[in-house]
Every structure is written in C-alpha cells, then in structure tokens.
Design a protein around this motif. Structure first.
Motif, PDB file in Angstrom:
ATOM      1  N   UNK A  64       0.813  -1.218   0.000  1.00  0.00           N
ATOM      2  CA  UNK A  64       0.000   0.000   0.000  1.00  0.00           C
ATOM      3  C   UNK A  64       0.846   1.267   0.000  1.00  0.00           C
ATOM      4  N   UNK A  65       2.158   1.137   0.177  1.00  0.00           N
ATOM      5  CA  UNK A  65       3.040   2.305   0.231  1.00  0.00           C
ATOM      6  C   UNK A  65       3.449   2.680  -1.191  1.00  0.00           C
ATOM      7  N   UNK A  66       3.226   3.928  -1.534  1.00  0.00           N
ATOM      8  CA  UNK A  66       3.553   4.404  -2.880  1.00  0.00           C
ATOM      9  C   UNK A  66       5.033   4.181  -3.197  1.00  0.00           C
ATOM     10  N   UNK A  67       5.308   3.606  -4.358  1.00  0.00           N
ATOM     11  CA  UNK A  67       6.672   3.344  -4.793  1.00  0.00           C
ATOM     12  C   UNK A  67       7.179   1.957  -4.439  1.00  0.00           C
ATOM     13  N   UNK A  68       6.423   1.221  -3.637  1.00  0.00           N
ATOM     14  CA  UNK A  68       6.858  -0.100  -3.178  1.00  0.00           C
ATOM     15  C   UNK A  68       6.168  -1.233  -3.942  1.00  0.00           C
ATOM     16  N   UNK A  69       5.374  -0.912  -4.941  1.00  0.00           N
ATOM     17  CA  UNK A  69       4.583  -1.919  -5.649  1.00  0.00           C
ATOM     18  C   UNK A  69       5.448  -2.986  -6.325  1.00  0.00           C
ATOM     19  N   UNK A  70       6.657  -2.651  -6.750  1.00  0.00           N
ATOM     20  CA  UNK A  70       7.506  -3.584  -7.487  1.00  0.00           C
ATOM     21  C   UNK A  70       8.615  -4.215  -6.644  1.00  0.00           C
ATOM     22  N   UNK A  71       8.698  -3.842  -5.378  1.00  0.00           N
ATOM     23  CA  UNK A  71       9.734  -4.396  -4.499  1.00  0.00           C
ATOM     24  C   UNK A  71       9.387  -5.860  -4.192  1.00  0.00           C
ATOM     25  N   UNK A  72      10.321  -6.794  -4.433  1.00  0.00           N
ATOM     26  CA  UNK A  72      10.049  -8.202  -4.115  1.00  0.00           C
ATOM     27  C   UNK A  72       9.944  -8.412  -2.597  1.00  0.00           C
ATOM     28  N   UNK A  73       8.872  -9.092  -2.193  1.00  0.00           N
ATOM     29  CA  UNK A  73       8.616  -9.330  -0.768  1.00  0.00           C
ATOM     30  C   UNK A  73       8.266 -10.804  -0.568  1.00  0.00           C
ATOM     31  N   UNK A  74       8.809 -11.380   0.482  1.00  0.00           N
ATOM     32  CA  UNK A  74       8.491 -12.761   0.840  1.00  0.00           C
ATOM     33  C   UNK A  74       8.099 -12.792   2.314  1.00  0.00           C
ATOM     34  N   UNK A  75       7.033 -13.522   2.619  1.00  0.00           N
ATOM     35  CA  UNK A  75       6.605 -13.715   4.006  1.00  0.00           C
ATOM     36  C   UNK A  75       6.815 -15.169   4.399  1.00  0.00           C
ATOM     37  N   UNK A  76       7.076 -15.375   5.683  1.00  0.00           N
ATOM     38  CA  UNK A  76       7.308 -16.714   6.194  1.00  0.00           C
ATOM     39  C   UNK A  76       7.000 -16.740   7.682  1.00  0.00           C
TER      40      UNK A  76
END
Length: 127
Positions: free
Chosen positions: A64-76
């Motif tokens: 939801x943070x502007x500019x972070x849409x393309x940052x790869x994120x992994x949850x575990x």
C-alpha cells in the motif's frame, strides 16, 4: 555499492489483520526514515511472523506504500522456538547502499526491543 541487511522487529497485542498491517507499516516507515532508503535501492524484503499471527499477510501493508509496488517481498513463519517472543513481526530489508555496517540503523519497536537491546541503545544514541 554493497548489499546490506537492515533488520527490524515489532510486536502486536492481538492476532488482528488491521493491527498487523498497522504495526508492519509503522516498522517499515521507521526503518526507511532512520536509514534514508528509497524503494529503488531495495533488493528484496523478507518478513516473518510468529506462528500465533495468521490474520493477514504483512506484505499487504508494504504493497500500500507508494513506490513499493515492485519491491520483491516474501513472508514466512518464524521457527517456533520454545520461550521465544510471541506476537512478533520481523523485517529484513536487503538494500543496495554505500553505507557501512556501523551506519545502518536496525529498528526494534514495542516488546521486540527486548530482542536486541544493544541495537536499540545504539540507534537511540545515533539519532
């Protein structure tokens, strides 16, 4: 330029989606602020939660943070070690930076400050 890991953790009081998203956003914003990070510098983000938190994916908060849409994120899930801190969300940002290890500010909020009091004191001294 090097890739540096920037760590942070926080806790919530209930297994509630809104509280998890709010706490994740607060922690990430504090890490970004203290380390002057631009999303373009980020290689990837790794987020873990303790097994008592399953109401939502914390990555939703980052998206939801502007500019972070393309940052790869992994949850575990965190490894369930007996006696470990409950209701805990941890973040590891891997950032491309010229900063040294000593210049990195790791952020520990709420009950998570107990995890690394040495880093909490160091960050407070440097701020």
């Amino acid at each position: 330029m090097l890739v540096r890991g920037i760590r942070g953790a926080t806790t919530v009081t209930t297994n509630d989606a809104d509280e998890i998203l709010l706490a994740t956003t607060e922690l990430l914003n504090k890490i970004v602020q203290e380390n002057t990070i631009d999303p373009e510098q980020i290689s990837h983000v790794w987020i873990t939660m303790t097994q008592d938190l399953d109401a939502t994916f914390p990555a939703r908060a980052v998206r939801t943070i502007e500019g972070w849409e393309l940052v790869p994120i992994m949850c575990s899930l965190e490894i369930p070690v007996a006696g470990s801190l409950p209701m805990c969300i941890r973040i590891m940002l891997n950032v491309n930076t010229d900063k040294t290890q000593a210049e990195i500010h790791h952020i520990y909020l709420n009950e998570a400050a107990k995890l690394r009091p040495d880093l909490v004191e160091r960050t407070q001294t440097l701020s």
